[in-house]
Scaffold this motif. Structure first.
Motif, PDB file in Angstrom:
ATOM      1  N   LEU A  70       0.941  -5.102   5.992  1.00 26.16           N
ATOM      2  CA  LEU A  70       1.278  -3.968   6.846  1.00 26.16           C
ATOM      3  C   LEU A  70       1.837  -2.823   6.004  1.00 26.16           C
ATOM      4  N   LEU A  71       2.660  -3.159   5.027  1.00 24.04           N
ATOM      5  CA  LEU A  71       3.195  -2.148   4.121  1.00 24.04           C
ATOM      6  C   LEU A  71       2.083  -1.516   3.290  1.00 24.04           C
ATOM      7  N   GLY A  72       1.159  -2.313   2.795  1.00 25.81           N
ATOM      8  CA  GLY A  72       0.018  -1.782   2.049  1.00 25.81           C
ATOM      9  C   GLY A  72      -0.850  -0.873   2.906  1.00 25.81           C
ATOM     10  N   SER A  73      -1.028  -1.246   4.170  1.00 31.15           N
ATOM     11  CA  SER A  73      -1.781  -0.410   5.091  1.00 31.15           C
ATOM     12  C   SER A  73      -1.080   0.930   5.305  1.00 31.15           C
ATOM     13  N   TYR A  74       0.242   0.896   5.422  1.00 30.29           N
ATOM     14  CA  TYR A  74       0.994   2.133   5.593  1.00 30.29           C
ATOM     15  C   TYR A  74       0.913   3.012   4.343  1.00 30.29           C
ATOM     16  N   MET A  75       0.931   2.389   3.171  1.00 28.00           N
ATOM     17  CA  MET A  75       0.812   3.165   1.934  1.00 28.00           C
ATOM     18  C   MET A  75      -0.525   3.904   1.884  1.00 28.00           C
ATOM     19  N   ILE A  76      -1.589   3.231   2.288  1.00 30.85           N
ATOM     20  CA  ILE A  76      -2.901   3.869   2.303  1.00 30.85           C
ATOM     21  C   ILE A  76      -2.936   4.964   3.364  1.00 30.85           C
ATOM     22  N   TYR A  77      -2.351   4.701   4.526  1.00 27.16           N
ATOM     23  CA  TYR A  77      -2.281   5.699   5.593  1.00 27.16           C
ATOM     24  C   TYR A  77      -1.499   6.931   5.153  1.00 27.16           C
ATOM     25  N   ASP A  78      -0.486   6.738   4.312  1.00 25.47           N
ATOM     26  CA  ASP A  78       0.371   7.818   3.846  1.00 25.47           C
ATOM     27  C   ASP A  78      -0.208   8.523   2.608  1.00 25.47           C
ATOM     28  N   ASN A  79      -1.515   8.355   2.376  1.00 28.93           N
ATOM     29  CA  ASN A  79      -2.250   8.997   1.280  1.00 28.93           C
ATOM     30  C   ASN A  79      -1.814   8.545  -0.112  1.00 28.93           C
ATOM     31  N   GLU A  80      -1.244   7.378  -0.230  1.00 28.47           N
ATOM     32  CA  GLU A  80      -0.958   6.764  -1.530  1.00 28.47           C
ATOM     33  C   GLU A  80      -2.053   5.732  -1.788  1.00 28.47           C
ATOM     34  N   LEU A  81      -3.270   6.222  -1.971  1.00 27.02           N
ATOM     35  CA  LEU A  81      -4.430   5.334  -2.023  1.00 27.02           C
ATOM     36  C   LEU A  81      -4.392   4.387  -3.213  1.00 27.02           C
ATOM     37  N   GLU A  82      -4.055   4.899  -4.379  1.00 30.87           N
ATOM     38  CA  GLU A  82      -4.053   4.043  -5.566  1.00 30.87           C
ATOM     39  C   GLU A  82      -2.994   2.954  -5.467  1.00 30.87           C
TER      40      GLU A  82
END
Length: 141
Positions: A70-82
């Protein structure tokens, strides 16, 4: 699958969100062993319930890997793709190391949910590992 579809999926927060949702719901609905002293339970039903409750993935691993994905999904959602792709790749790989072998054994016993969770983790490993190690495009904020 086309390369464009894989690129789109590897920049989306949806796959780790689905995986985390399923893990968290599995953790909430996992069975618990029957008390051996409970009235009306035979020894066989208590052993069966204990075997089912001790099967992997355990409640603790469901919650741990569910919240990390869930945290990884939020990171991607927050434009921290790498960072999100690397985080999701690492934790999905760890899920497979902890629960992958037991999921195959569970499938032999007729339980398909652990195998399905491992297939989703393997999909996350493929998508986000490719995005992390060989990025094709970045999200522009």
């Amino acid at each position: 699958m086309s390369a464009e579809l894989i690129d789109t999926a590897s920049t989306s927060p949806v796959p780790p969100f689905i995986f985390s949702t399923l893990l968290l719901s599995r953790g909430l609905t996992a069975t618990r062993p029957i008390d051996k002293i409970a009235s009306g339970s035979s020894g066989a039903s208590a052993r069966l319930a204990s075997t089912l409750a001790l099967a992997k993935p355990t409640r603790v691993s469901c919650f741990l890997f569910g919240f990390t994905n869930l945290l990884g999904s939020y990171m991607i959602y927050d434009n921290e793709l790498e960072n999100g792709a690397g985080f999701t790749f690492a934790w999905s790989t760890l899920y497979l190391l902890v629960n992958g072998g037991a999921s195959i054994k569970s499938a032999i016993r007729g339980r398909v949910v652990p195998l399905g969770l491992s297939v989703l983790a393997l999909g996350n490993v493929g998508l986000y590992g490719r995005q992390y190690f060989w990025p094709s495009r970045k999200l522009i904020a």
